[in-house]
Design a protein around this motif. Structure first.
Motif, mmCIF file in Angstrom:
data_model
loop_
_atom_site.group_PDB
_atom_site.id
_atom_site.type_symbol
_atom_site.label_atom_id
_atom_site.label_comp_id
_atom_site.label_asym_id
_atom_site.label_seq_id
_atom_site.Cartn_x
_atom_site.Cartn_y
_atom_site.Cartn_z
ATOM 1 N N TYR A 25 0.653 -1.225 0.080
ATOM 2 C CA TYR A 25 -0.101 -0.058 -0.094
ATOM 3 C C TYR A 25 1.142 1.286 0.122
ATOM 4 C CZ TYR A 25 -3.512 -3.779 1.930
ATOM 5 O OH TYR A 25 -4.801 -4.052 1.562
ATOM 6 N N GLN A 26 0.620 2.191 -0.497
ATOM 7 C CA GLN A 26 0.923 4.158 -0.749
ATOM 8 C C GLN A 26 0.288 4.697 0.519
ATOM 9 O OE1 GLN A 26 0.424 5.362 -4.502
ATOM 10 N NE2 GLN A 26 2.448 4.721 -5.082
ATOM 11 N N THR A 27 0.927 4.862 1.477
ATOM 12 C CA THR A 27 0.075 5.915 2.909
ATOM 13 C C THR A 27 0.466 7.179 2.736
ATOM 14 O OG1 THR A 27 1.951 4.715 4.462
ATOM 15 C CG2 THR A 27 0.622 3.497 3.681
ATOM 16 N N ASP A 28 -0.201 8.126 3.057
ATOM 17 C CA ASP A 28 0.195 9.489 4.195
ATOM 18 C C ASP A 28 -0.173 9.191 5.252
ATOM 19 O OD1 ASP A 28 0.829 10.457 1.526
ATOM 20 O OD2 ASP A 28 -1.316 10.531 1.048
ATOM 21 N N ILE A 29 0.316 9.947 6.469
ATOM 22 C CA ILE A 29 0.462 9.656 8.305
ATOM 23 C C ILE A 29 -0.372 11.443 7.661
ATOM 24 C CG2 ILE A 29 1.218 9.776 9.963
ATOM 25 C CD1 ILE A 29 3.031 7.656 9.064
ATOM 26 N N ALA A 30 -0.827 11.574 9.031
ATOM 27 C CA ALA A 30 -1.437 13.054 9.310
ATOM 28 C C ALA A 30 -2.166 12.635 11.004
ATOM 29 C CB ALA A 30 -2.738 13.717 9.124
ATOM 30 N N ASN A 31 -0.951 13.594 11.700
ATOM 31 C CA ASN A 31 -0.832 13.207 13.104
ATOM 32 C C ASN A 31 -1.884 14.785 14.318
ATOM 33 O OD1 ASN A 31 2.698 12.872 12.888
ATOM 34 N ND2 ASN A 31 1.454 11.669 13.317
ATOM 35 N N ASP A 32 -2.808 14.600 13.054
ATOM 36 C CA ASP A 32 -3.841 15.725 13.928
ATOM 37 C C ASP A 32 -4.808 15.731 13.249
ATOM 38 O OD1 ASP A 32 -3.610 18.133 12.471
ATOM 39 O OD2 ASP A 32 -2.126 18.148 12.903
ATOM 40 N N GLY A 33 -6.703 16.391 13.194
ATOM 41 C CA GLY A 33 -7.424 16.602 12.693
ATOM 42 C C GLY A 33 -7.414 17.119 11.342
ATOM 43 N N GLN A 34 -6.749 18.238 12.015
ATOM 44 C CA GLN A 34 -6.793 18.647 10.823
ATOM 45 C C GLN A 34 -5.821 18.685 9.753
ATOM 46 O OE1 GLN A 34 -5.691 23.088 12.461
ATOM 47 N NE2 GLN A 34 -8.196 23.220 13.508
ATOM 48 N N MET A 35 -5.057 18.154 9.887
ATOM 49 C CA MET A 35 -4.224 17.814 8.674
ATOM 50 C C MET A 35 -4.888 16.640 8.312
ATOM 51 S SD MET A 35 -1.741 18.489 6.920
ATOM 52 C CE MET A 35 -0.766 19.317 7.611
ATOM 53 N N GLY A 36 -5.526 16.183 8.747
ATOM 54 C CA GLY A 36 -5.808 14.333 7.917
ATOM 55 C C GLY A 36 -7.036 14.968 7.649
ATOM 56 N N LEU A 37 -7.750 15.858 8.227
ATOM 57 C CA LEU A 37 -9.294 16.120 7.240
ATOM 58 C C LEU A 37 -8.689 16.863 6.438
ATOM 59 C CD1 LEU A 37 -11.531 16.725 6.654
ATOM 60 C CD2 LEU A 37 -12.054 19.207 8.279
#
Length: 224
Positions: A25-37
């Motif tokens: 799989y290819q992945t991206d990571i966000a460590n807070d909700g704003q960045m995830g959104l």
């Protein structure tokens, strides 16, 4: 296949990402909700792993905003054991499944495979039974002038019940088709989603009922 990981525990997020990448799989990571959104809104993801307890913006708010924006990417909630109410809220907001921490990576991979291989087949005619209709495009159940939005699993289960009208759908059939396995640990999930569907039918004042055939499964009743 591209997966977004929204998790504030950096070590856990990196561990999940490393394992997923080893699986192709290819992945991206966000460590807070704003960045995830932000990433979820602009990225083309096949699945989102979304923690509930996040800084800046909690996971339930992220999920609700995505569904309002009609982003239907499958979402797997990552929850703590004490967050039962949040699990229910998450499913009502449109989550496809949840996984309780701590979890095994094997189980996580199995959930991801099940979620990403399920394709919703859009028929030409909206399924009907009694006084209810499933709106395929909107993901809603209609009754008279009323309508209620269904989560992905709720929709799939109601579609199975309508497609098998007059017959009993067993727990095994639900688990195998919707969760992608035949693991007995998933059987309680069937009961939870049946409960959600019953409440929504009641909200619509439908004459249709989901009957329990104890020890066997469920069937629809109430068609005129």
């Amino acid at each position: 296949m591209n997966i977004l990981i929204v998790e504030d525990e950096t070590g856990l997020a990196e561990a999940i990402g490393a394992i997923l990448r080893r699986e192709g799989y290819q992945t991206d990571i966000a460590n807070d909700g704003q960045m995830g959104l932000q990433l979820a809104l602009i990225g083309n993801y096949d699945c989102i792993l979304l923690d509930i307890m996040l800084p800046k913006m909690n996971g339930l708010d992220v999920l609700s905003y995505l569904r309002v924006k009609e982003i239907e990417t499958p979402v797997l909630l990552l929850t703590a054991r004490s967050e039962t109410e949040d699990k229910i809220k998450g499913l009502d907001c449109g989550a496809d499944d949840y996984l309780t921490k701590p979890f095994s990576m094997g189980e996580l991979l199995a959930r991801i495979r099940a979620m990403t291989r399920r394709k919703v087949i859009t028929p030409d005619i909206n399924p009907r039974y009694g006084d209810i209709t499933l709106d395929i495009k909107k993901g809603e159940i209609l009754c008279g002038a009323g309508s209620v939005v269904l989560g992905r699993k709720e929709f799939q289960m109601m579609e199975m019940l309508i497609s098998n009208a007059g017959q009993i759908v067993t727990k095994e059939q639900f688990v195998t088709k919707i969760w992608g396995s035949n693991d007995e640990s998933e059987y309680n999930n069937v009961e939870v989603y049946i409960s959600f569907l019953r409440k929504k039918l009641s909200m619509l004042h439908s004459t249709v009922q989901i009957k329990t055939r104890r020890g066997i499964g469920y069937c629809l009743d109430g068609a005129k």
